[in-house]
Design an enzyme around this catalytic site. Structure first.
Site, short mmCIF file in Angstrom:
data_model
loop_
_atom_site.label_atom_id
_atom_site.label_comp_id
_atom_site.label_asym_id
_atom_site.label_seq_id
_atom_site.Cartn_x
_atom_site.Cartn_y
_atom_site.Cartn_z
N PRO A 6 97.43 -74.58 -34.55
CA PRO A 6 96.41 -74.51 -34.70
C PRO A 6 95.96 -72.91 -35.15
CG PRO A 6 96.82 -74.95 -32.78
CD PRO A 6 98.50 -74.44 -33.14
N CYS A 7 94.69 -72.64 -36.13
CA CYS A 7 93.92 -71.54 -36.62
C CYS A 7 93.13 -70.55 -35.48
CB CYS A 7 93.15 -72.25 -37.82
SG CYS A 7 91.60 -73.09 -36.95
N GLN A 8 93.38 -71.02 -34.61
CA GLN A 8 92.59 -70.04 -33.67
C GLN A 8 94.31 -69.30 -33.92
OE1 GLN A 8 92.39 -73.31 -33.09
NE2 GLN A 8 91.25 -73.45 -32.27
N GLY A 9 94.96 -69.27 -33.85
CA GLY A 9 96.01 -68.16 -33.77
C GLY A 9 95.76 -67.35 -34.16
#
Length: 376
Positions: free
Chosen positions: A82-85
């Site tokens: 996930p790109c939030q990481g």
């Protein structure tokens, strides 16, 4: 026939790995990690011989798979952290199995480091390319280089690979140093408006004399017409083209997930006016919204990117080309290139979320072809 073992991280529905197993019987999904309970069950339903671990990957040691694998190697690792990481990503620090400081990307790298697959594929949003002015991507490339891999990345548009959808994704392929890496050649042409990136060398160039990309109605035109709130459980016609025929292979004739959202009267009034963008809606009916809200999908083009809101016209471009309602979950699954007999677990909301988040299986199948060639 020697199997090619795949580990699917952040598996979601298992659609990405389904593309691999659809390409060749030699691909076998042996393990998957997925945080969402319903999505994990969906993966398990469609990959019956796969060990699916339904936990946060940061709490899942790679060694948990060893007993199940019985000393078999992992040949390929795939997944989309996930790109939030990416906001706190740093150079890879250690190969410790359990490190709560690790970002989700670092967990992906940890699995690559532990299993040393011959090839890995990392899928993500196009925005990763420009994240932190490109520094994030540089760190990612350095991480894999230090782990002994050469890697290349491209922006692929699913419409170029037989998916009736303008869905652009960042795809990185890594292989042991010295291995030649290549990406799948397009099978369909599409030159419409896309997000893209400045560096056109990283966009897959479409070859001439290819069939046109499939449009939305070529994907869903055989499905029964519905009014708001109504559903259908049987097909109303024979398949109208090869794409529809292929999606129905293995189906027992029963149609699932084809139920329209029950729109309130005001939304139905808005939908009656819907066109290509929000400007078609009379101003007195709406107060705000992005340009693609309250708008119809074009019948003659690939659909826009299917999101987790594809049944809500206030949130995305998802109104049927001709019928006064949003897409049904089945239509969303068709546009994502899922076969009609692919099993989804969970509530309607959960299934819609799973479909919207998935890697289109046909895009996965195209990437699988490249991986197969790299391995051989």
């Amino acid at each position: 026939m020697k199997k090619i073992n795949i580990l699917d991280l952040f598996s979601g529905t298992g659609g990405f790995s389904h593309g691999f197993t659809s390409f060749s019987e030699r691909f076998k999904v042996v393990g998957a990690v997925e945080l969402d309970k319903d999505a994990a069950i969906t993966t398990r339903l469609n990959h019956k011989d796969c060990l699916v671990i339904n936990k946060d990957i940061r709490e899942t040691k790679p060694s948990l798979f060893n007993e199940y694998l019985k000393n078999e190697v992992v040949d390929v690792i795939i997944g989309g952290p996930p790109c939030q990481g990416f906001s706190s990503i740093r150079p890879f620090r250690s190969s410790e199995e359990e490190d709560p400081r690790n970002t989700l990307f670092e967990q992906f790298a940890l699995y690559v480091n532990y299993f040393t697959p011959k090839v890995f594929v990392m899928e993500n949003v196009v925005g990763l390319v420009s994240h932190n002015n490109g520094l994030t991507l540089e760190i990612i490339e350095d991480v894999f280089h230090n782990l002994g891999y050469d890697c290349e990345w491209k922006i692929l548009n699913a419409a170029n690979y037989g998916v009736p959808q303008k869905r652009e994704r960042f795809i990185m392929i890594g292989a042991k140093k010295g291995t030649k890496i290549h990406f799948p050649f397009p099978t369909h042409s599409f030159d419409g408006k896309t997000i893209g990136i400045k560096n056109k060398n990283k966009m897959v160039i479409v070859r001439e004399n290819l069939p046109l990309a499939l449009n939305a109605m070529e994907a869903i035109g055989d499905l029964p017409a519905l009014a708001s709130g109504k559903s259908a459980t049987y097909y109303a016609s024979e398949p109208l083209n090869a794409y529809q025929r292929e999606r129905r292979v293995g189906s027992d004739g029963t149609l699932t997930l084809h139920k329209a959202t029950n729109h309130p009267p005001k939304m139905l009034e808005i939908i009656k006016h819907a066109g290509d963008n929000i400007s078609f809606i009379p101003k007195h009916l709406i107060t705000s919204g992005f340009s693609n809200c309250y708008s119809r999908i074009s019948a003659n083009e690939p659909a826009p990117t299917i999101t987790v809101k594809f049944v809500n016209p206030a949130s995305s471009k998802c109104i049927h080309p001709y019928q006064d309602r949003a897409l049904t979950p089945r239509e969303g699954a068709r546009i994502q290139s899922f076969d009609d007999n692919y099993l989804f677990h969970g509530s309607r909301v959960q299934v819609i979320k799973q479909i919207g988040n998935a890697v289109p299986p046909l895009l996965g199948k195209a990437i699988a072809k490249s991986v197969f060639e790299i391995l051989n």
